[in-house]
Scaffold this active site. Structure first.
Site, PDB file in Angstrom:
ATOM      1  N   ARG A  70       0.835  -1.205   0.000  1.00 51.08           N
ATOM      2  CA  ARG A  70       0.000   0.000   0.000  1.00 51.08           C
ATOM      3  C   ARG A  70       0.859   1.240   0.000  1.00 51.08           C
ATOM      4  O   ARG A  70       0.552   2.236  -0.664  1.00 51.08           O
ATOM      5  CB  ARG A  70      -0.955  -0.001   1.210  1.00 51.08           C
ATOM      6  N   TYR A 105     -15.770  17.220 -16.602  1.00 50.39           N
ATOM      7  CA  TYR A 105     -16.243  15.836 -16.596  1.00 50.39           C
ATOM      8  C   TYR A 105     -17.334  15.650 -15.547  1.00 50.39           C
ATOM      9  O   TYR A 105     -17.208  16.111 -14.412  1.00 50.39           O
ATOM     10  CB  TYR A 105     -15.051  14.912 -16.323  1.00 50.39           C
ATOM     11  N   ASP A 133      -6.522  19.217 -14.944  1.00 53.94           N
ATOM     12  CA  ASP A 133      -6.876  17.905 -15.478  1.00 53.94           C
ATOM     13  C   ASP A 133      -6.401  17.882 -16.928  1.00 53.94           C
ATOM     14  O   ASP A 133      -6.968  18.546 -17.796  1.00 53.94           O
ATOM     15  CB  ASP A 133      -8.392  17.701 -15.389  1.00 53.94           C
ATOM     16  N   LYS A 188      -7.198   6.625 -19.838  1.00 50.91           N
ATOM     17  CA  LYS A 188      -7.420   7.140 -21.188  1.00 50.91           C
ATOM     18  C   LYS A 188      -6.151   7.048 -22.038  1.00 50.91           C
ATOM     19  O   LYS A 188      -5.663   5.960 -22.298  1.00 50.91           O
ATOM     20  CB  LYS A 188      -7.956   8.567 -21.080  1.00 50.91           C
TER      21      LYS A 188
END
Length: 386
Positions: free
Chosen positions: A51, A103, A175, A200
């Site tokens: 982690r 978005y 972004d 993406k």
């Protein structure tokens, strides 16, 4: 050779990566382990628990950071998890000043999750950055910019946003998902944090869900690492390996995305059944000059409307394409279609969507890397049915 001295294609293949020290493997191994041997308490080889750190993920984080000309990179289980980590830097009463064209998932996280914890979100047009400054208050802590915007392909001036953020000591988050690091590097333009939905263009093959944050600010990096480690929204080693593999062709893929995107954009613009086409490469696009200055090309994302603005016409087109696939997401090697009003931006109220242009006939295209003749033929065949 230091990554800062490499050209983009070389960085994509080599930055942050070394042959495996144990075997000499050229490709970064998939370290499918949850924990690591310690010689004595606190004495280890840099990893304690996956982690907090995993060698495969660490290699990817270094590589992505280098692509954005950043010092520190952090990868998460999704793009939304990356955005979530940024918002966890805030306190109740703080404000995020965001573009109103963004978005739908970001809007949902802002308004439905974090607003109830006392974070304020103000959505404004950022097409003119001189107007943005009027909305900054003492509570404003983050300036949230998305460019090109999803789905209206608006271009926001990152350099102008950086001047405002510096003046008022705000954290500028950009972004950069639609552009990818190949076309645009917000840190170079003054941003504090760059966010990517790695799902993406960076991953590029529609087989991984992942997010990333990159910064040059050590204080911010320390906060993000603490949040990443404490909240645990990490990506696994297999996904990290797949994205590392995808990144090696990012520059090649983006070149073809841009070539095909340009051809499709002009084809749509000249089609009698198409009304408006949103693509920043057009000289008459309101943000063309800014895009030309801050991007190296105009990308493969296009939105357009069909004349008459009928939802049924949009659905006819979407349902009859054979090469383009009707699906969520973008940025993969395959061409994808999306109906923002009912898919990616359904979380935004109808009246708010339509204010920014997300009308019933708006279609978003992610133009892939297929043969352009097949893409144009597919578009023509589907439009002929309207």
């Amino acid at each position: 050779m230091e990554s800062k001295d490499m050209k983009f294609g070389t960085k994509a293949i080599h930055a942050g990566l070394e042959p495996d020290s144990a075997t000499g493997a050229v490709m970064t191994p998939i370290y499918q382990t949850s924990t690591y041997h310690q010689e004595a308490p606190g004495i280890h080889k840099g990893f304690e628990y996956s982690r907090s750190g995993n060698p495969t993920r660490s290699a990817l984080e270094q590589n992505i950071a280098a692509l954005e000309n950043g010092k520190f990179g952090f990868c998460f289980g999704s793009g939304m998890a990356a955005i979530d980590a940024v918002l966890k830097m805030l306190q109740p009463g703080d404000e995020v000043l965001s573009t109103n064209d963004l978005y739908g998932g970001s809007y949902r996280l802002f308004t439905k999750i974090y607003a109830q914890f006392g974070i304020k979100f103000t959505f404004i047009s950022m097409s003119e950055m001189s107007e943005v400054e009027k909305h900054v208050t003492e509570q404003t802590k983050i300036l949230w910019v998305e460019t090109p915007t999803n789905p209206m392909m608006s271009i926001l001036d990152i350099g102008a946003a950086a001047k405002i953020s510096k003046k008022y000591q705000l954290t500028l988050v950009v972004d950069n998902t639609f552009a990818s690091p190949y076309l645009q590097n917000p840190l170079d333009l003054g941003a504090d944090i760059v966010m990517h939905s790695v799902t993406k263009y960076i991953g590029g093959h529609s087989d991984v869900v992942m997010g990333a944050l990159i910064t040059n600010d050590e204080r911010i990096a320390d906060q993000l690492y603490f949040i990443q480690k404490s909240s645990g929204a990490i990506c696994g080693p297999m996904d990290s390996f797949l994205v590392l593999r995808g990144i090696k062709t990012l520059h090649l893929r983006m070149q073809r995305h841009c070539e095909n995107g340009k051809a499709v954009a002009y084809y749509l613009k000249n089609h009698p059944k198409v009304d408006k086409v949103y693509w920043p490469g057009f000289e008459d696009h309101p943000g063309h000059k800014i895009a030309k200055a801050q991007m190296s090309d105009f990308g493969g994302m296009i939105s357009f409307t069909i004349k008459g603005n009928k939802k049924d016409d949009a659905f006819t087109f979407l349902s009859n394409c054979k090469v383009f696939t009707l699906a969520e997401s973008l940025g993969g090697v395959e061409s994808l279609l999306c109906h923002p009003a009912t898919m990616t931006h359904a979380a935004i109220p109808k009246e708010e969507r339509e204010k920014i242009g997300v009308v019933e006939s708006l279609i978003r295209m992610s133009v892939g890397v297929e043969d352009i003749d097949d893409l144009l033929s597919d578009i023509e065949n589907s439009l002929s049915l309207i």
